[in-house]
Design a protein around this motif. Structure first.
Motif, PDB file in Angstrom:
ATOM      1  N   ALA A 140       0.823  -1.212   0.000  1.00  0.00           N
ATOM      2  CA  ALA A 140       0.000   0.000   0.000  1.00  0.00           C
ATOM      3  C   ALA A 140       0.857   1.261   0.000  1.00  0.00           C
ATOM      4  O   ALA A 140       0.325   2.370  -0.033  1.00  0.00           O
ATOM      5  N   SER A 141       2.180   1.093   0.053  1.00  0.00           N
ATOM      6  CA  SER A 141       3.043   2.266   0.176  1.00  0.00           C
ATOM      7  C   SER A 141       3.638   2.662  -1.176  1.00  0.00           C
ATOM      8  O   SER A 141       3.256   3.665  -1.767  1.00  0.00           O
ATOM      9  N   PHE A 142       4.572   1.852  -1.679  1.00  0.00           N
ATOM     10  CA  PHE A 142       5.267   2.156  -2.927  1.00  0.00           C
ATOM     11  C   PHE A 142       6.145   0.954  -3.241  1.00  0.00           C
ATOM     12  O   PHE A 142       6.413   0.143  -2.357  1.00  0.00           O
ATOM     13  N   GLN A 143       6.596   0.862  -4.482  1.00  0.00           N
ATOM     14  CA  GLN A 143       7.616  -0.130  -4.782  1.00  0.00           C
ATOM     15  C   GLN A 143       8.951   0.602  -4.645  1.00  0.00           C
ATOM     16  O   GLN A 143       9.093   1.725  -5.145  1.00  0.00           O
ATOM     17  N   ASN A 144       9.900  -0.015  -3.937  1.00  0.00           N
ATOM     18  CA  ASN A 144      11.164   0.675  -3.625  1.00  0.00           C
ATOM     19  C   ASN A 144      11.771   1.418  -4.817  1.00  0.00           C
ATOM     20  O   ASN A 144      12.085   2.604  -4.727  1.00  0.00           O
ATOM     21  N   ASP A 145      11.944   0.715  -5.938  1.00  0.00           N
ATOM     22  CA  ASP A 145      12.599   1.340  -7.095  1.00  0.00           C
ATOM     23  C   ASP A 145      11.806   2.531  -7.608  1.00  0.00           C
ATOM     24  O   ASP A 145      12.374   3.558  -7.969  1.00  0.00           O
ATOM     25  N   ALA A 146      10.461   2.356  -7.661  1.00  0.00           N
ATOM     26  CA  ALA A 146       9.610   3.396  -8.237  1.00  0.00           C
ATOM     27  C   ALA A 146       9.807   4.715  -7.493  1.00  0.00           C
ATOM     28  O   ALA A 146       9.842   5.790  -8.084  1.00  0.00           O
ATOM     29  N   TYR A 147       9.950   4.586  -6.176  1.00  0.00           N
ATOM     30  CA  TYR A 147      10.142   5.777  -5.358  1.00  0.00           C
ATOM     31  C   TYR A 147      11.406   6.518  -5.799  1.00  0.00           C
ATOM     32  O   TYR A 147      11.428   7.730  -5.949  1.00  0.00           O
ATOM     33  N   HIS A 148      12.465   5.756  -6.021  1.00  0.00           N
ATOM     34  CA  HIS A 148      13.750   6.386  -6.328  1.00  0.00           C
ATOM     35  C   HIS A 148      13.872   6.745  -7.802  1.00  0.00           C
ATOM     36  O   HIS A 148      14.681   7.588  -8.169  1.00  0.00           O
ATOM     37  N   SER A 149      13.055   6.092  -8.649  1.00  0.00           N
ATOM     38  CA  SER A 149      12.982   6.535 -10.036  1.00  0.00           C
ATOM     39  C   SER A 149      12.469   7.970 -10.059  1.00  0.00           C
ATOM     40  O   SER A 149      12.923   8.797 -10.853  1.00  0.00           O
ATOM     41  N   ALA A 150      11.527   8.254  -9.173  1.00  0.00           N
ATOM     42  CA  ALA A 150      11.051   9.633  -9.037  1.00  0.00           C
ATOM     43  C   ALA A 150      12.198  10.537  -8.608  1.00  0.00           C
ATOM     44  O   ALA A 150      12.305  11.687  -9.057  1.00  0.00           O
ATOM     45  N   GLY A 151      13.084  10.016  -7.771  1.00  0.00           N
ATOM     46  CA  GLY A 151      14.273  10.772  -7.364  1.00  0.00           C
ATOM     47  C   GLY A 151      15.156  11.109  -8.550  1.00  0.00           C
ATOM     48  O   GLY A 151      15.660  12.223  -8.674  1.00  0.00           O
ATOM     49  N   GLY A 152      15.325  10.119  -9.436  1.00  0.00           N
ATOM     50  CA  GLY A 152      16.127  10.356 -10.643  1.00  0.00           C
ATOM     51  C   GLY A 152      15.492  11.428 -11.518  1.00  0.00           C
ATOM     52  O   GLY A 152      16.184  12.311 -12.044  1.00  0.00           O
ATOM     53  N   ALA A 153      14.169  11.361 -11.643  1.00  0.00           N
ATOM     54  CA  ALA A 153      13.448  12.361 -12.435  1.00  0.00           C
ATOM     55  C   ALA A 153      13.631  13.749 -11.826  1.00  0.00           C
ATOM     56  O   ALA A 153      13.825  14.745 -12.534  1.00  0.00           O
ATOM     57  N   ALA A 154      13.594  13.802 -10.499  1.00  0.00           N
ATOM     58  CA  ALA A 154      13.760  15.093  -9.818  1.00  0.00           C
ATOM     59  C   ALA A 154      15.162  15.650 -10.048  1.00  0.00           C
ATOM     60  O   ALA A 154      15.341  16.853 -10.269  1.00  0.00           O
ATOM     61  N   ALA A 155      16.164  14.748 -10.030  1.00  0.00           N
ATOM     62  CA  ALA A 155      17.543  15.203 -10.272  1.00  0.00           C
ATOM     63  C   ALA A 155      17.684  15.777 -11.675  1.00  0.00           C
ATOM     64  O   ALA A 155      18.369  16.785 -11.878  1.00  0.00           O
ATOM     65  N   ASN A 156      17.023  15.155 -12.650  1.00  0.00           N
ATOM     66  CA  ASN A 156      17.021  15.701 -14.009  1.00  0.00           C
ATOM     67  C   ASN A 156      16.434  17.106 -14.017  1.00  0.00           C
ATOM     68  O   ASN A 156      16.986  18.021 -14.627  1.00  0.00           O
ATOM     69  N   GLU A 157      15.292  17.254 -13.335  1.00  0.00           N
ATOM     70  CA  GLU A 157      14.613  18.553 -13.320  1.00  0.00           C
ATOM     71  C   GLU A 157      15.471  19.628 -12.670  1.00  0.00           C
ATOM     72  O   GLU A 157      15.426  20.790 -13.056  1.00  0.00           O
ATOM     73  N   LEU A 158      16.237  19.229 -11.651  1.00  0.00           N
ATOM     74  CA  LEU A 158      17.064  20.215 -10.947  1.00  0.00           C
ATOM     75  C   LEU A 158      18.337  20.525 -11.724  1.00  0.00           C
ATOM     76  O   LEU A 158      19.124  21.378 -11.323  1.00  0.00           O
ATOM     77  N   GLY A 159      18.568  19.804 -12.808  1.00  0.00           N
ATOM     78  CA  GLY A 159      19.713  20.089 -13.667  1.00  0.00           C
ATOM     79  C   GLY A 159      21.045  19.582 -13.133  1.00  0.00           C
ATOM     80  O   GLY A 159      22.100  20.097 -13.461  1.00  0.00           O
TER      81      GLY A 159
END
Lengths: 388, 301
Positions: A140-159
């Motif tokens: 009910a929370s998240f899949q571990n990788d999916a959470y950190h894939s969002a982290g990777g996306a955020a790093a892209n956005e932050l340049g």
């Protein structure tokens, strides 16, 4: 013999007639979590978040009386294994609570082998998301990788063009870095694995300093994360190398402990106490009133999990022997989530949004505020491998 | 180059902490012949008492005093109630009893202070970093740790080599019956040594509290490394404890810094990191094995 059966049947009828709710024996929920060690506050928040939902339902979830059987695993898989075996022997059919992926790996197989149900309120290791998925196992929370894939996306956005990744060397840590790399477009200068119970990060700090990346992404939950953030600030690195992290590396408790040194840091997550939706605000208020502290993500996830379980218990009126109906009700996820929206994928892991957040002053303390959404309806990478 | 220098300092700091723990342990074992597994618990008690006093007074000095006093008093209490009865017993009894004391102390501390790990901030005057060379900064708190470790070493050297108590300690280590026969109250001497060992643990606890997590069971984690230190250095020798502590500190921090890089040059990052993590954990024990092969009694034993 026959007479006894008739007598038993009559008794049951009488009981049923005497008012279903009163006579119903409570559904026991096995809640194994980490209550001691520096990560103990995590389990405490999870237990309290879950209990809050039960309290609000007057001792019931979905109108079905429940009894929470809580055990401390002390972050040791062996302890958790013993606890779950005891609980299975005593006939408990429904489990939740485990926080750490390595502990979950010891609990889930026993539960599933026994035909019981496991609904995860935090850990979502890759091992159970793909081929080894099980019809009785829900996250009910998240899949571990999916959470950190969002982290990777955020790093892209932050340049950030060049990053160093740090995580403890265990299932969730390896999942974290794999997830991050799946979406991150820049260069990973180094992947540094720490020990799960490590408390001194001086050596890692020195390596980061010498590698001089644009930013670091680090996943250290619990006490280790507090140490990491404090030592990072103390080593003077916050000024030169920005730190991006999943919200677990800087939850509410850690923020309180890190204080001003966390201001301006970026986190990635699916929820924050500042989230602008009515059920979330009501939850934060109720939790703060009940326990005298703000809930963390863990508390939120536990509360959501309790609501999810409530919806399914309601559908079968607390009768866990109706397996197909219970599973179907869980998969429907018919509850008001605090995250705004929530649904299950075909591998019974969530499809959900993730946000980039920045830690800013909020009242007397600090809290992550949403900057923007970085992932919409994010699914995990293992859905395709889960058959059935 | 800066990395190497910083790692050497990190190794020195870890070594300083190990020395504070190992010197007491080796004195107690060398002089009294007691294997004391509770030694790590004194470190925990010191950290908790320090954190508690700091939270209530907001003064680091008060925290330091409380940590030292708490650990020393608890040490004396343990000596008086349990250890005293074990001097003449076999080592196995000592291991059993002091292991029980670990469990007891963990439960007692969590009953008194709660399960929530207390937070200890670095005191204001030790915040931040200091420039040691152009472009090279090092955290002040860690530097202070190294300095305190050096002062402890000096203090112990003075105590053992230049004072009457030290003379008795040295004599007692060689031949306790003879010291007893000369009319020295060996019992009192043992108590002093035991209290001193606990006090040094408390000091390590107070110094470590702002850097590391104060938690139940923090003592056991460092206890094994401490035993490795005294085995490498030679049981009963404070100078050996010093050498062992520095050696282990250096191997640990240099290993953690360079193993992943060395292996990374040859293997894929995932494999290299996993292997390096394992090698780093093992390196201290490999070091111990090597020392014991060439010097079975330890470096200075």
């Amino acid at each position: 013999m026959v007479r006894n059966m008739i007598r038993g049947g009559l008794c049951a009828l009488l009981f049923a007639g005497a008012g279903a709710a009163q006579a119903q024996t409570p559904v026991k929920i096995g809640f194994i979590t980490t209550l001691s060690t520096p990560a103990g506050y995590i389990g405490e928040d999870e237990r309290d978040g879950f209990s809050l939902a039960i309290k609000q339902g007057g001792g019931k979830l979905g109108g079905v009386p429940v009894e929470l059987v809580v055990e401390d695993d002390a972050l040791k898989p062996a302890n958790a294994k013993q606890a779950v075996d005891r609980m299975l022997q005593s006939g408990i059919k429904l489990y939740t609570g485990v926080n750490f992926s390595n502990v979950l790996a010891a609990v889930a197989p026993s539960v599933l082998r026994d035909g019981a149900y496991y609904v995860s309120l935090n850990a979502g290791p890759s091992t159970f998301a793909g081929e080894k998925c099980d019809k009785n196992y829900f996250v009910a929370s998240f899949q571990n990788d999916a959470y950190h894939s969002a982290g990777g996306a955020a790093a892209n956005e932050l340049g950030y063009k060049r990053v160093v990744l740090l995580a403890p060397n265990y299932q969730a840590g390896r999942d974290a870095l794999a997830g991050f790399k799946r979406t991150y477009k820049g260069e990973v200068l180094a992947e540094i694995y720490t020990k799960l119970d490590q408390s001194d990060f001086s050596v890692e700090m020195a390596r980061v300093r010498s590698l001089a990346p644009d930013a670091i992404y680090q996943f250290h939950p619990g006490g280790a994360g507090i140490n990491f953030a404090k030592q990072y600030a103390n080593a003077g690195l916050t000024k030169t190398v920005p730190m991006l992290m999943p919200s677990f590396s800087m939850d509410g408790r850690m923020l309180a402990a890190s204080g001003a040194s966390a201001e301006g840091l970026y986190t990635v997550g699916m929820w924050t106490t500042e989230m602008d939706n009515p059920q979330s605000s009501a939850f934060v208020k109720a939790f703060t009133e009940a326990y005298g502290r703000k809930p963390t993500d863990y508390g939120m996830q536990a509360y959501d999990t309790a609501l999810l379980i409530a919806s399914a218990l309601k559908a079968v009126n607390g009768d866990l022997s109706k397996g197909d109906a219970f599973r179907a009700a869980l998969a429907k996820a018919d509850f008001q989530t605090l995250r705004g929206k929530f649904r299950f994928d075909t591998n019974r892991h969530p499809v959900q949004d993730y946000y980039l957040m920045r830690i800013e002053r909020s009242g007397n303390g600090f809290a992550p505020k949403i900057v923007r959404k970085v992932v919409s309806d994010g699914r995990d990478a293992y859905v395709g491998q889960c058959k059935g | 180059m800066a990395l190497l220098f910083e790692q050497l300092l990190n190794g020195l700091q870890f070594g300083a902490m190990l020395f504070m723990l190992a010197s007491g342990l080796t004195l107690i074992f060398g002089i009294m012949g007691v294997i004391n597994l509770t030694h790590g618990s004194f470190y925990m008690v010191g950290a908790y008492c320090g954190a508690f006093a700091l939270a209530h007074t907001n003064s680091f000095a008060a925290g330091a005093v409380a940590g030292l006093a708490g650990a020393a008093l608890y040490g004396l209490l343990v000596e008086f109630t349990v250890i005293r009865r074990l001097y003449k017993r076999d080592h196995l009894y000592q291991v059993l009893a002091t292991f029980g004391l670990i469990l007891f102390t963990n439960e007692a501390v969590s009953m008194i202070f709660g399960r929530q790990p207390p937070m200890v901030e670095i005191p204001d005057f030790l915040q931040g970093t200091v420039p040691l060379a152009p472009g090279f900064q090092y955290p002040l708190m860690r530097l202070a740790f190294i300095v305190v470790g050096a002062l402890v070493a000096l203090g112990l050297w003075f105590l053992i080599n230049r004072t009457r108590v030290g003379m008795l300690v040295r004599a007692g280590a060689d031949d306790r019956e003879m010291v007893d026969a000369l009319g020295i109250d060996i019992q009192k001497l043992y108590s002093v040594v035991f209290g001193l060992g606990a006090l040094l643990c408390g000091l390590a606890g107070v110094m470590a509290a702002p850097l590391l997590a104060v938690e139940i069971g923090m003592g056991e984690r460092v206890l094994i490394t401490t035993f490795v230190v005294i085995v490498i250095g030679g049981v009963g020798s404070v100078r050996g404890a010093m050498a062992g502590a520095l050696l282990v500190g250096m191997v640990d921090s240099l290993g953690r810094a360079y193993f992943p890089q060395l292996l990374g040059a040859m293997l894929s990052p995932e494999v290299a990191d996993m292997l390096a993590a394992g090698l780093v954990s093992a390196s201290v024990y490999v070091l111990m094995a090597l020392v014991l092969i060439f010097r079975p009694k330890g470096l200075l034993g």
